[in-house]
Enzyme design. Structure first.
Site, PDB file in Angstrom:
ATOM      1  N   VAL A   1       0.854  -1.219  -0.091  1.00  0.00           N
ATOM      2  CA  VAL A   1      -0.022   0.057  -0.136  1.00  0.00           C
ATOM      3  C   VAL A   1       0.848   1.049  -0.047  1.00  0.00           C
ATOM      4  CG1 VAL A   1      -1.938   1.419   0.989  1.00  0.00           C
ATOM      5  CG2 VAL A   1      -1.820  -1.338   1.183  1.00  0.00           C
TER       6      VAL A   1
ATOM      7  N   LYS B   1      11.151  -1.091   7.784  1.00  0.00           N
ATOM      8  CA  LYS B   1      11.795  -2.045   8.720  1.00  0.00           C
ATOM      9  C   LYS B   1      13.181  -2.131   8.630  1.00  0.00           C
ATOM     10  CE  LYS B   1       9.987  -5.929  11.333  1.00  0.00           C
ATOM     11  NZ  LYS B   1       8.904  -6.981  11.275  1.00  0.00           N
TER      12      LYS B   1
ATOM     13  N   VAL C   1     -11.547  -0.623   5.419  1.00  0.00           N
ATOM     14  CA  VAL C   1     -12.538  -1.440   4.837  1.00  0.00           C
ATOM     15  C   VAL C   1     -12.730  -1.786   3.479  1.00  0.00           C
ATOM     16  CG1 VAL C   1     -14.918  -2.050   5.005  1.00  0.00           C
ATOM     17  CG2 VAL C   1     -13.824  -1.132   7.016  1.00  0.00           C
TER      18      VAL C   1
ATOM     19  N   ILE D   1     -12.871   0.751  -2.386  1.00  0.00           N
ATOM     20  CA  ILE D   1     -14.321   0.957  -2.192  1.00  0.00           C
ATOM     21  C   ILE D   1     -14.438   2.098  -1.067  1.00  0.00           C
ATOM     22  CG2 ILE D   1     -16.606   0.039  -1.971  1.00  0.00           C
ATOM     23  CD1 ILE D   1     -15.811  -2.760  -3.071  1.00  0.00           C
TER      24      ILE D   1
ATOM     25  N   GLY E   1       0.309 -13.634  -4.385  1.00  0.00           N
ATOM     26  CA  GLY E   1       0.469 -12.230  -3.545  1.00  0.00           C
ATOM     27  C   GLY E   1      -0.607 -11.798  -2.851  1.00  0.00           C
TER      28      GLY E   1
ATOM     29  N   LYS F   1     -13.328  -5.787   9.583  1.00  0.00           N
ATOM     30  CA  LYS F   1     -13.846  -4.807   8.800  1.00  0.00           C
ATOM     31  C   LYS F   1     -15.663  -4.583   8.802  1.00  0.00           C
ATOM     32  CE  LYS F   1     -10.773  -5.975   4.870  1.00  0.00           C
ATOM     33  NZ  LYS F   1     -10.585  -6.688   3.807  1.00  0.00           N
TER      34      LYS F   1
ATOM     35  N   GLY G   1      -4.931  -4.335  -2.898  1.00  0.00           N
ATOM     36  CA  GLY G   1      -4.042  -3.896  -4.008  1.00  0.00           C
ATOM     37  C   GLY G   1      -3.520  -2.546  -3.808  1.00  0.00           C
TER      38      GLY G   1
HETATM   39  P1  NDP Z   1       3.354  -5.006   3.480  1.00  0.00           P
HETATM   40  O1  NDP Z   1       3.655  -5.850   4.371  1.00  0.00           O
HETATM   41  O2  NDP Z   1       3.230  -5.054   2.023  1.00  0.00           O
HETATM   42  O3  NDP Z   1       4.420  -3.651   3.806  1.00  0.00           O
HETATM   43  C1  NDP Z   1       4.577  -3.372   5.508  1.00  0.00           C
HETATM   44  C2  NDP Z   1       5.624  -2.259   5.176  1.00  0.00           C
HETATM   45  O4  NDP Z   1       5.715  -1.751   6.527  1.00  0.00           O
HETATM   46  C3  NDP Z   1       6.848  -2.561   4.721  1.00  0.00           C
HETATM   47  O5  NDP Z   1       7.396  -1.451   3.996  1.00  0.00           O
HETATM   48  C4  NDP Z   1       7.805  -2.907   6.018  1.00  0.00           C
HETATM   49  O6  NDP Z   1       9.188  -2.374   5.983  1.00  0.00           O
HETATM   50  C5  NDP Z   1       7.136  -2.011   6.888  1.00  0.00           C
HETATM   51  N1  NDP Z   1       7.124  -2.313   8.431  1.00  0.00           N
HETATM   52  C6  NDP Z   1       6.591  -3.244   8.711  1.00  0.00           C
HETATM   53  N2  NDP Z   1       6.497  -3.465  10.090  1.00  0.00           N
HETATM   54  C7  NDP Z   1       7.460  -2.154  10.544  1.00  0.00           C
HETATM   55  C8  NDP Z   1       8.137  -1.742  11.821  1.00  0.00           C
HETATM   56  N3  NDP Z   1       7.687  -2.166  12.969  1.00  0.00           N
HETATM   57  N4  NDP Z   1       8.869  -0.569  11.501  1.00  0.00           N
HETATM   58  C9  NDP Z   1       8.802   0.096  10.341  1.00  0.00           C
HETATM   59  N5  NDP Z   1       8.510  -0.520   9.423  1.00  0.00           N
HETATM   60  C10 NDP Z   1       7.686  -1.567   9.414  1.00  0.00           C
HETATM   61  O7  NDP Z   1       2.008  -4.569   4.150  1.00  0.00           O
HETATM   62  P2  NDP Z   1       0.772  -3.979   3.155  1.00  0.00           P
HETATM   63  O8  NDP Z   1       1.248  -2.662   2.576  1.00  0.00           O
HETATM   64  O9  NDP Z   1       0.104  -4.920   2.448  1.00  0.00           O
HETATM   65  O10 NDP Z   1      -0.499  -3.441   4.207  1.00  0.00           O
HETATM   66  C11 NDP Z   1      -0.388  -2.145   4.938  1.00  0.00           C
HETATM   67  C12 NDP Z   1      -1.410  -1.737   5.765  1.00  0.00           C
HETATM   68  O11 NDP Z   1      -2.819  -1.661   4.806  1.00  0.00           O
HETATM   69  C13 NDP Z   1      -1.950  -3.103   6.600  1.00  0.00           C
HETATM   70  O12 NDP Z   1      -2.617  -2.470   7.851  1.00  0.00           O
HETATM   71  C14 NDP Z   1      -3.130  -3.815   5.789  1.00  0.00           C
HETATM   72  O13 NDP Z   1      -4.159  -4.406   6.649  1.00  0.00           O
HETATM   73  C15 NDP Z   1      -3.604  -2.763   5.190  1.00  0.00           C
HETATM   74  N6  NDP Z   1      -4.440  -2.866   3.710  1.00  0.00           N
HETATM   75  C16 NDP Z   1      -3.625  -3.714   2.952  1.00  0.00           C
HETATM   76  C17 NDP Z   1      -4.349  -3.871   1.647  1.00  0.00           C
HETATM   77  C18 NDP Z   1      -3.473  -4.635   0.808  1.00  0.00           C
HETATM   78  O14 NDP Z   1      -4.135  -4.784  -0.397  1.00  0.00           O
HETATM   79  N7  NDP Z   1      -2.303  -5.105   0.933  1.00  0.00           N
HETATM   80  C19 NDP Z   1      -5.607  -3.584   1.665  1.00  0.00           C
HETATM   81  C20 NDP Z   1      -6.442  -2.606   2.705  1.00  0.00           C
HETATM   82  C21 NDP Z   1      -5.642  -2.502   3.657  1.00  0.00           C
HETATM   83  P3  NDP Z   1      10.040  -3.368   4.966  1.00  0.00           P
HETATM   84  O15 NDP Z   1       9.629  -2.846   3.624  1.00  0.00           O
HETATM   85  O16 NDP Z   1      11.413  -2.842   5.437  1.00  0.00           O
HETATM   86  O17 NDP Z   1       9.865  -4.528   4.979  1.00  0.00           O
HETATM   87  N1  HSE Z   2      -6.315  -9.328   3.030  1.00  0.00           N
HETATM   88  C1  HSE Z   2      -7.248  -8.563   2.678  1.00  0.00           C
HETATM   89  C2  HSE Z   2      -7.775  -9.230   1.544  1.00  0.00           C
HETATM   90  C3  HSE Z   2      -6.843  -7.318   2.120  1.00  0.00           C
HETATM   91  O1  HSE Z   2      -7.740 -10.245   0.924  1.00  0.00           O
HETATM   92  O2  HSE Z   2      -9.091  -8.692   1.335  1.00  0.00           O
HETATM   93  C4  HSE Z   2      -6.492  -6.080   3.074  1.00  0.00           C
HETATM   94  O3  HSE Z   2      -7.772  -5.654   3.547  1.00  0.00           O
END
Ligand code: NDP
Ligand code: HSE
Length: 429
Positions: free
Chosen positions: A14, A45, A132, A136, A187, A205, A302
């Site tokens: 994201v 991280k 959520v 959308i 993924g 959600k 996504g």
């Molecule tokens: P990712 O696992 O793809 O990315 C997480 C990022 O956060 C990475 O860049 C990671 O660093 C960094 N990170 C994780 N833990 C730490 C920490 N303790 N300190 C510093 N940096 C940290 O997650 P997503 O992007 O998929 O999801 C992010 C949020 O969005 C979540 O809350 C998820 O539920 C929400 N979300 C995600 C959706 C999706 O489609 N993926 C849809 C809707 C909501 P590094 O790159 O160095 O590993």
């Molecule tokens: N893991 C969620 C899903 C995406 O599959 O819909 C983040 O809300």
């Protein structure tokens, strides 16, 4: 044009989506927000990780203090996910007078009261549209467009991973394990798919949407939850025979001031629009007492779809500077609504038994259903095997209690090997 500095916590799926949108749509975003947005810092991280997007080392940091202590940063966008650190970082940022945008449903569903209270005290804004259904705009819909309504019902496919798995099982005839593996390869599903596959993600959600819709704080532990691990190819096949498709639905209904809240696999009529929501797509149907029924459909996950909701929130903060809907406002004692116990809920059911094909097995089973006030609509039996025969029923509306009582007795019949599946049906009446 005035510049505003923001920080992004997390540069994964994201976070990179947000970065791309801010770059790609820079002109439009400037025009609409009246600000030039500069990403001053990105928290990750592992600062040395190889990344697909070329980004200056000066922007990346692995130290949250670089963001909290920088007074020029006005908005913090939390996209690291998880609970402990995400929550603490948001609290620290608010105490340093920074507005918050987050996509973290886990944190919102658990600690919205605490977070919104701090936002209120610190006079900062807290936005969470992406928490959520990804792209959308459901939170805005509930909080703005539908505020003239009393919301009566929300039914949604709000988890993309499970919808992908069930779509593959239905359309390609593959089993759960194979479909899960495909979802992981693409993924969609995490290496540990528990939160999606066992329904927790959908429960969080639903808790957020229902709290806002019904004006009461909902503890997500009170939501009935079943995941999709036990759905077999045979259930998909039998559901098709009866004219249904299996989806993981999140359901919230209000009747006589009591709430019914549940997340579970559900048979829905195959000709209903929700049955045709496939792959990682999400859809949410809302019923309001003025607007009637409406349905939102789109990408629930996504990088860009979720980024779209996140950047929309950033622009809202810059543009309106108004307080978004706040779950804590609905959490006062006087607003609490009773949540029905699962056994009180009524539904039609699909039930699949495994029996020995002997005279009387159907009669004995039907008799027990009748004695427990469960009326059968239709049944089908596979006659190709003798001692290991699937026997499936569709019932009329019954309470869960009556279904469970019947099945307790049916299980002990001599010619019944097992109760294999009990799946609720949603007819959208
Ligand atoms: P990712 O696992 O793809 O990315 C997480 C990022 O956060 C990475 O860049 C990671 O660093 C960094 N990170 C994780 N833990 C730490 C920490 N303790 N300190 C510093 N940096 C940290 O997650 P997503 O992007 O998929 O999801 C992010 C949020 O969005 C979540 O809350 C998820 O539920 C929400 N979300 C995600 C959706 C999706 O489609 N993926 C849809 C809707 C909501 P590094 O790159 O160095 O590993
Ligand atoms: N893991 C969620 C899903 C995406 O599959 O819909 C983040 O809300």
């Amino acid at each position: 044009m005035e510049k505003v500095k923001i920080a992004i916590l997390g540069f994964g799926n994201v976070g990179t989506g947000v970065w791309k949108i801010l770059k790609e749509n820079k002109k439009e975003i400037m025009k609409r927000s009246n600000y030039e947005i500069e990403v001053a810092k990105i928290l990750v991280k592992d600062i040395n990780k190889k990344r697909d997007i070329a980004i200056s080392k000066e922007i990346l940091t692995d130290n949250i203090d670089d963001i909290i202590n920088d007074e020029s940063i006005k908005i913090v966008v939390e996209l690291i996910g998880g609970r402990g650190e995400a929550k603490q970082y948001m609290i620290r940022a608010m105490k340093a007078k920074k507005h918050i945008v987050t996509a973290n449903k886990l944190v919102i569903a658990n600690w919205s009261d605490e977070l919104f209270k701090i936002a209120e005290e610190e006079k900062v804004l807290f936005y969470y549209e992406a928490s959520v259904a990804g792209g959308i705009p459901i939170i805005r819909e509930i909080n703005e467009s539908l505020t003239a309504n009393r919301i009566q019902q929300i039914i949604g496919i709000i988890n993309g991973t499970t919808n992908y798995i069930l779509s593959k099982m239905t359309n390609d005839g593959i089993g759960f394990e194979e479909a899960l593996k495909e979802a992981q390869e693409k993924g969609y599903a995490e290496a540990d798919p528990t939160s999606d596959v066992d329904g927790y993600d959908a429960v969080y959600k639903l808790a957020i949407m229902a709290s806002l819709s019904f004006g009461t704080k909902i503890n997500h532990d009170a939501i009935y939850r079943e995941g999709i691990r036990s759905i077999s190819s045979l259930d998909i096949e039998y559901a098709k025979k009866f004219g249904y498709t299996i989806k993981l639905l999140a359901i919230a209904k209000e009747e006589n001031s009591k709430l019914e809240l549940r997340v579970h696999p559900t048979l829905i009529p195959s000709n209903h629009p929700m049955a045709n929501v496939n792959d990682v797509f999400n859809a949410i149907m809302i019923k309001g007492n003025a607007v009637g029924e409406l349905m939102l459909y789109g990408r629930g996950a996504g990088d860009l779809p979720t980024g779209s909701a996140v950047v929309g929130d950033i622009i809202s903060i810059l543009r309106n500077n108004v307080k978004p809907a706040d779950i804590s406002e609905v959490s006062e004692e006087s607003n609490f609504k009773e949540i029905k116990k699962p056994e009180e809920n009524e539904a039609e059911f699909y039930i699949r038994l495994n029996v020995k094909d002997r005279a009387g097995v159907l009669g004995d089973t039907a008799k027990i259903f009748g004695e427990n006030n469960v009326s059968i609509i239709s049944m089908t039996q596979d006659v190709s095997r003798e001692d290991d025969v699937p026997l499936a029923f569709i019932t009329h509306k019954s309470t869960e209690k009556n279904i469970r009582n019947s099945l307790e007795k049916i299980k002990s019949l001599e010619n019944v090997n097992r109760v294999e599946s009990i799946i609720r049906i949603e007819s959208f009446n």
